[in-house]
Design a protein around this motif. Structure first.
Motif, PDB file in Angstrom:
ATOM      1  N   ASP B 120       0.847  -1.196   0.000  1.00 22.25           N
ATOM      2  CA  ASP B 120       0.000   0.000   0.000  1.00 22.25           C
ATOM      3  C   ASP B 120       0.887   1.251   0.000  1.00 22.25           C
ATOM      4  O   ASP B 120       1.733   1.401   0.884  1.00 22.25           O
ATOM      5  N   PRO B 121       0.716   2.144  -0.968  1.00 20.12           N
ATOM      6  CA  PRO B 121       1.568   3.335  -1.019  1.00 20.12           C
ATOM      7  C   PRO B 121       1.372   4.269   0.171  1.00 20.12           C
ATOM      8  O   PRO B 121       2.220   5.132   0.420  1.00 20.12           O
ATOM      9  N   ALA B 122       0.276   4.103   0.918  1.00 25.55           N
ATOM     10  CA  ALA B 122       0.023   4.952   2.087  1.00 25.55           C
ATOM     11  C   ALA B 122       0.594   4.362   3.369  1.00 25.55           C
ATOM     12  O   ALA B 122       0.493   4.971   4.423  1.00 25.55           O
ATOM     13  N   SER B 123       1.197   3.176   3.288  1.00 26.62           N
ATOM     14  CA  SER B 123       1.772   2.545   4.478  1.00 26.62           C
ATOM     15  C   SER B 123       3.095   3.200   4.853  1.00 26.62           C
ATOM     16  O   SER B 123       3.791   3.743   4.007  1.00 26.62           O
ATOM     17  N   ASP B 124       3.436   3.082   6.121  1.00 28.16           N
ATOM     18  CA  ASP B 124       4.642   3.721   6.628  1.00 28.16           C
ATOM     19  C   ASP B 124       5.913   2.912   6.341  1.00 28.16           C
ATOM     20  O   ASP B 124       6.935   3.469   5.949  1.00 28.16           O
TER      21      ASP B 124
END
Lengths: 168, 274
Positions: B120-124
């Motif tokens: 997921d590109p929004a994951s840290d």
């Protein structure tokens, strides 16, 4: 699939569909409706229970994932005579709830915190509850409730029973 | 919300997981902590025929000092990353960022391998893998192979892990004593980053962005600017270069680009880079 789970100190064995969520297992199969479904998207924390002693969101766990494990819910905290445990009492004393919908999750997340950190700072309380949303109180009285519980534990571990056992 | 029906297979070893994947092919999905996958199952955005549960493979949960690098097992939970003394000493960026994932309940269940393999590109954590130039160890029917973080994130929710493979370990170069920073812009503590940036100092500083493209993305233009001697403010201006942020309810493209510049400047300054 047949699963065996120790829930609030009692071993339960049930045939469940693999897609059954833990919160549905607790509420619909076992009738433990103290655990609430809030957002149903792992955001609000109303469904928080203890899985093997750790806070977890039961809407985002399959019942089959806890097969062989232990689960504690809000129903396990009060004594057999109905006496509130110290965390529940803290929420009563400090007015940590209004509508009460988020409260079971708040209490279970707080129970997990106090089991690990008996004397948390206010910052630690707020961090421990960052996964629990309340739309009534604005959190100040919830933090005060947890602080009250920490100050009144009197050697009692949070929760009437042990992390893995039933209320006694 | 109730997931569609699926068959459930519990793997008691990595070999058993690979055998189940070999049998069911791309009809199967791996289940680790489930905190990326179960929400997708409930929304029926993922409808696998078979779930292969690898959540009990405890021998894939470890954080080891392996000399020149740190070896982290794919099943290591965020909770264990944030509390690791080894990481605190040799890679504090990873421990700190793991502490910012979701909330305590999520960190008690979610795993580093699950987060990376979800892509997921929004994951840290993917940004940390890029900034630190981590190497992924992927195990498949023909044994192990390694993939650099730069080659791992293939597309939106797609990685180099093939349907018959399992991400087993992540290798991070040690960054003992090096400066670092993770900047995450959120509306609420537990939210996904609207934009984030990971900076790992060292001989070759690494900079990577969260939620600025369809994949986690390296801020190569910022790294190049730093290498050519630019100061933090100047280098940070290049943060959106090469990124392709998408608009959503939380932020427009222009706002995301603005956030990327501001957060990158803060991260570089905090890391005393540039």
């Amino acid at each position: 699939m047949l699963i065996t789970v120790t829930v609030n100190g009692t071993e339960r064995t049930d045939e469940v569909e693999p897609r059954l969520l833990l919160v549905q297992y607790l509420r619909d199969v076992l009738g433990l409706t103290g655990t609430h479904i809030g957002c149903d998207t792992s955001s609000c924390g109303a469904c928080t229970v203890l899985v093997d002693g750790e806070a977890a969101k039961s809407c985002t766990i399959l019942a089959v994932q806890v097969d062989g494990g232990t689960v504690r819910t809000i129903e396990d905290l009060a004594g057999p005579d109905g006496a509130l445990d110290v965390v529940q009492e803290g929420f009563r004393q400090e007015h940590g709830l209004q509508c009460g919908y988020c409260t079971p999750g708040m209490v279970m997340a707080s129970t997990a915190l106090l089991a690990e950190t008996p004397h948390p700072t206010d910052d630690e309380i707020r961090e421990a509850l960052e996964g629990n949303l309340c739309r009534c109180t604005g959190y100040t009285s919830i933090v005060a409730s947890v602080r009250w519980a920490a100050e009144h534990a009197d050697g009692r571990s949070p929760g009437a029973g042990s992390a893995d056992g039933p209320a006694s | 919300m109730i997931p569609a029906s699926f068959d459930y297979v519990r793997a008691d070893s990595a070999e058993a997981a690979l055998a189940a994947l070999a049998e069911h092919g791309d009809e199967a999905k791996l289940l680790a902590g489930g905190h990326s996958l179960v929400p997708l199952l409930k929304l029926r955005l993922a409808v696998p025929a078979v779930l292969v549960d690898i959540g009990r493979l405890e021998d894939l949960s470890y954080i080891r000092d392996a000399g020149d690098h740190l070896a982290v097992g794919a099943l290591t939970r965020h909770r264990d990353l944030e509390r690791s003394a080894v990481l605190a000493e040799h890679l504090p960026l990873l421990a700190h960022t793991a502490h910012l994932v979701g909330d305590p309940q999520v960190r008690n269940r979610g795993t580093i391998g699950g987060s990376l393999a979800h892509g997921d590109p929004a994951s840290d954590l993917p940004a940390v893998a890029l900034a630190t130039r981590a190497t992924m160890v992927i195990t498949g029917p023909d044994g192990e192979r390694t993939v650099a973080a730069d080659d791992f994130f293939a597309g939106f929710l797609e990685t180099a892990v093939q349907p018959d493979e399992l991400l087993t370990e992540i290798r991070f170069p040690k960054a003992t004593g090096a400066a670092w920073s993770y900047q995450k812009f959120v509306r609420r503590a537990q939210d996904w980053a609207i934009v984030g940036v990971a900076v790992q100092g060292g001989a070759t500083p690494g900079v990577a962005l969260v939620n600025m493209a369809s994949t986690p993305v390296r801020a190569a233009a910022v790294e190049a600017a730093l290498a050519s001697g630019a100061d933090a403010a100047t280098a940070a201006e290049a943060a959106p270069d090469g990124a392709e942020p998408q608009p959503d309810l939380q932020a427009s493209v222009a706002y995301r680009e603005h956030l990327a510049r501001v957060l990158t400047r803060r991260a570089l300054t905090a890391s005393a880079l540039g």
